[in-house]
Write a protein that holds these residues in place. Structure first.
Motif, PDB file in Angstrom:
ATOM      1  N   MET A  19       4.353   4.016   1.444  1.00 50.26           N
ATOM      2  CA  MET A  19       4.567   2.692   2.049  1.00 50.26           C
ATOM      3  C   MET A  19       3.246   1.925   2.063  1.00 50.26           C
ATOM      4  O   MET A  19       2.502   1.974   3.046  1.00 50.26           O
ATOM      5  N   PRO A  20       2.917   1.231   0.965  1.00 47.46           N
ATOM      6  CA  PRO A  20       1.627   0.540   0.893  1.00 47.46           C
ATOM      7  C   PRO A  20       1.455  -0.580   1.911  1.00 47.46           C
ATOM      8  O   PRO A  20       0.333  -0.887   2.286  1.00 47.46           O
ATOM      9  N   ASP A  21       2.536  -1.177   2.398  1.00 46.81           N
ATOM     10  CA  ASP A  21       2.413  -2.280   3.350  1.00 46.81           C
ATOM     11  C   ASP A  21       2.238  -1.815   4.789  1.00 46.81           C
ATOM     12  O   ASP A  21       2.053  -2.629   5.683  1.00 46.81           O
ATOM     13  N   TYR A  22       2.294  -0.504   5.024  1.00 49.91           N
ATOM     14  CA  TYR A  22       2.071   0.036   6.356  1.00 49.91           C
ATOM     15  C   TYR A  22       0.585  -0.030   6.663  1.00 49.91           C
ATOM     16  O   TYR A  22      -0.252  -0.037   5.750  1.00 49.91           O
ATOM     17  N   GLU A  23       0.211  -0.042   7.933  1.00 51.41           N
ATOM     18  CA  GLU A  23      -1.195  -0.200   8.303  1.00 51.41           C
ATOM     19  C   GLU A  23      -2.074   0.990   7.919  1.00 51.41           C
ATOM     20  O   GLU A  23      -3.277   0.887   7.923  1.00 51.41           O
ATOM     21  N   GLY A  24      -1.496   2.123   7.606  1.00 52.77           N
ATOM     22  CA  GLY A  24      -2.290   3.255   7.144  1.00 52.77           C
ATOM     23  C   GLY A  24      -1.877   4.555   7.766  1.00 52.77           C
ATOM     24  O   GLY A  24      -1.170   4.569   8.752  1.00 52.77           O
ATOM     25  N   GLY A  73      -0.208   2.779   3.662  1.00 53.19           N
ATOM     26  CA  GLY A  73      -1.348   1.880   3.569  1.00 53.19           C
ATOM     27  C   GLY A  73      -2.037   1.992   2.217  1.00 53.19           C
ATOM     28  O   GLY A  73      -1.409   2.293   1.204  1.00 53.19           O
ATOM     29  N   ALA A  74      -3.323   1.745   2.201  1.00 49.41           N
ATOM     30  CA  ALA A  74      -4.089   1.780   0.955  1.00 49.41           C
ATOM     31  C   ALA A  74      -3.986   3.142   0.264  1.00 49.41           C
ATOM     32  O   ALA A  74      -3.986   3.229  -0.966  1.00 49.41           O
ATOM     33  N   ALA A  75      -3.866   4.201   1.050  1.00 53.42           N
ATOM     34  CA  ALA A  75      -3.757   5.549   0.475  1.00 53.42           C
ATOM     35  C   ALA A  75      -2.505   5.697  -0.383  1.00 53.42           C
ATOM     36  O   ALA A  75      -2.460   6.542  -1.284  1.00 53.42           O
ATOM     37  N   ALA A  76      -1.481   4.862  -0.134  1.00 54.33           N
ATOM     38  CA  ALA A  76      -0.246   4.932  -0.920  1.00 54.33           C
ATOM     39  C   ALA A  76      -0.509   4.627  -2.391  1.00 54.33           C
ATOM     40  O   ALA A  76       0.293   5.000  -3.260  1.00 54.33           O
ATOM     41  N   ALA A  79      -1.090   8.056  -4.380  1.00 55.21           N
ATOM     42  CA  ALA A  79      -0.044   9.080  -4.472  1.00 55.21           C
ATOM     43  C   ALA A  79       1.280   8.392  -4.773  1.00 55.21           C
ATOM     44  O   ALA A  79       1.467   7.215  -4.470  1.00 55.21           O
ATOM     45  N   LYS A  80       2.192   9.160  -5.366  1.00 53.33           N
ATOM     46  CA  LYS A  80       3.540   8.652  -5.567  1.00 53.33           C
ATOM     47  C   LYS A  80       4.529   9.715  -5.127  1.00 53.33           C
ATOM     48  O   LYS A  80       4.170  10.891  -4.974  1.00 53.33           O
ATOM     49  N   VAL A  81       5.765   9.292  -4.906  1.00 49.09           N
ATOM     50  CA  VAL A  81       6.803  10.223  -4.481  1.00 49.09           C
ATOM     51  C   VAL A  81       6.875  11.369  -5.482  1.00 49.09           C
ATOM     52  O   VAL A  81       6.813  11.157  -6.698  1.00 49.09           O
TER      53      VAL A  81
END
Length: 127
Positions: A19-24, A73-76, A79-81
């Motif tokens: 979830m890249p749009d999550y805060e992290g 967040g940015a960590a997304a 990594a990928k599913v």
């Protein structure tokens, strides 16, 4: 002298969400956090076996028993599913505290259930 030692490890956990749009953070099923002895908001190191990325974030508690490993967040972007991860928590120990110490290791199956453990986790805890 204080030493930084491996405290806990989830070995070969599979990414279930990004979830890249999550805060992290990295959301992890609560039962896995409890068994490993990792606290919510504790700093964790993540090593992506699928692409070689290594990054630092913090653990967030997710639903119990769901096998969720969500990189957010940015960590997304690292990594990928379905990627396989090694998730580690470290702690500072005095020289006296490390005598006989062994980190807790949870070895994960492809569905993020625990295949086996090493060291501090009693086997009956994963039944």
């Amino acid at each position: 002298m204080d030493l930084i030692m491996l405290k806990a490890k989830l070995h070969k956990a599979r990414v279930t969400h990004t979830m890249p749009d999550y805060e992290g953070s990295c959301a992890i099923s609560g039962d896995l956090l409890d068994l490993a002895g990792i606290h919510e908001y504790e700093q964790i190191q993540i090593y992506n076996l699928s692409n070689g990325e290594r990054f630092t974030t913090y653990a967030m508690r997710e639903k119990e028993g769901e096998g969720i490993i969500s990189v957010n967040g940015a960590a997304a972007l690292k990594a990928k599913v379905s990627d396989r991860l090694i998730i580690c928590a470290y702690a500072n120990f005095s020289s006296e505290e490390i005598e006989g110490f062994k980190p807790c290791t949870l070895y994960m199956s492809s569905d993020n259930s625990i295949s086996h453990t090493a060291n501090a986790v009693p086997e009956q805890a994963i039944s």
